[in-house]
Design an enzyme around this catalytic site. Sequence first.
Site, mmCIF file in Angstrom:
data_model
loop_
_atom_site.group_PDB
_atom_site.id
_atom_site.type_symbol
_atom_site.label_atom_id
_atom_site.label_comp_id
_atom_site.label_asym_id
_atom_site.label_seq_id
_atom_site.Cartn_x
_atom_site.Cartn_y
_atom_site.Cartn_z
ATOM 1 N N ASP A 168 -6.956 -0.819 -4.783
ATOM 2 C CA ASP A 168 -8.026 -0.471 -3.842
ATOM 3 C C ASP A 168 -8.927 0.628 -4.401
ATOM 4 O O ASP A 168 -10.140 0.622 -4.170
ATOM 5 C CB ASP A 168 -7.438 -0.018 -2.507
ATOM 6 C CG ASP A 168 -6.659 -1.101 -1.793
ATOM 7 O OD1 ASP A 168 -6.904 -2.301 -2.048
ATOM 8 O OD2 ASP A 168 -5.778 -0.743 -0.982
ATOM 9 N N ASP A 217 0.855 -1.190 0.000
ATOM 10 C CA ASP A 217 0.000 0.000 0.000
ATOM 11 C C ASP A 217 0.886 1.232 0.000
ATOM 12 O O ASP A 217 2.013 1.201 0.521
ATOM 13 C CB ASP A 217 -0.916 0.012 1.222
ATOM 14 C CG ASP A 217 -2.056 -0.988 1.130
ATOM 15 O OD1 ASP A 217 -2.477 -1.299 0.000
ATOM 16 O OD2 ASP A 217 -2.531 -1.443 2.176
#
Length: 166
Positions: free
Chosen positions: A139, A123
């Site tokens: 995402d 991430d």
Amino acid sequence: MQFSQKRNRQFFLMCIYALIITVADQWTKWLVVTQIPLYGKVPAIPGLFRLTYVRNFGAAFSSFQGMRWMFVAIFLVLTLALVYEYFKKPMPFSAFDRWLIASIYGGGLGNMIDRVRLGYVVDMIEVEFMEFAVFNVADCFITCGCILLMIRLVFFNKEFWKEEKK
């Protein structure tokens, strides 16, 4: 063009679209991993977001940590269900709905590659204007695809909710 040829072509194009999303996701993750140290922060657009390299061993908001193979199994079942639905028992999704599903799938595939290859998801996008989890390109496609699909199904695709009369 015959109906089945048109459906096959549409399915092929949606697969290419999902693959483009996956490649973009993997490329951005590669850039972050090779250019930013773990937990390092790099300003991007001040006041909006910065790049912060973190590893997510769970799912959304780091939930379900350590359950990598459960995610793999769910993803494989979802893949089989999507192919079956598309070719054998089509539901009343519009073409736009199906492109949203391809967006969700492309994002899911990008994160699944990380889970299988690394055991975690990379991430990197950290918003600065509010407290929120760090997330990635995949995402974004998953979240935006889900929100738009739900709006479409609830407000615009009345055919989806009709009960079949027998």
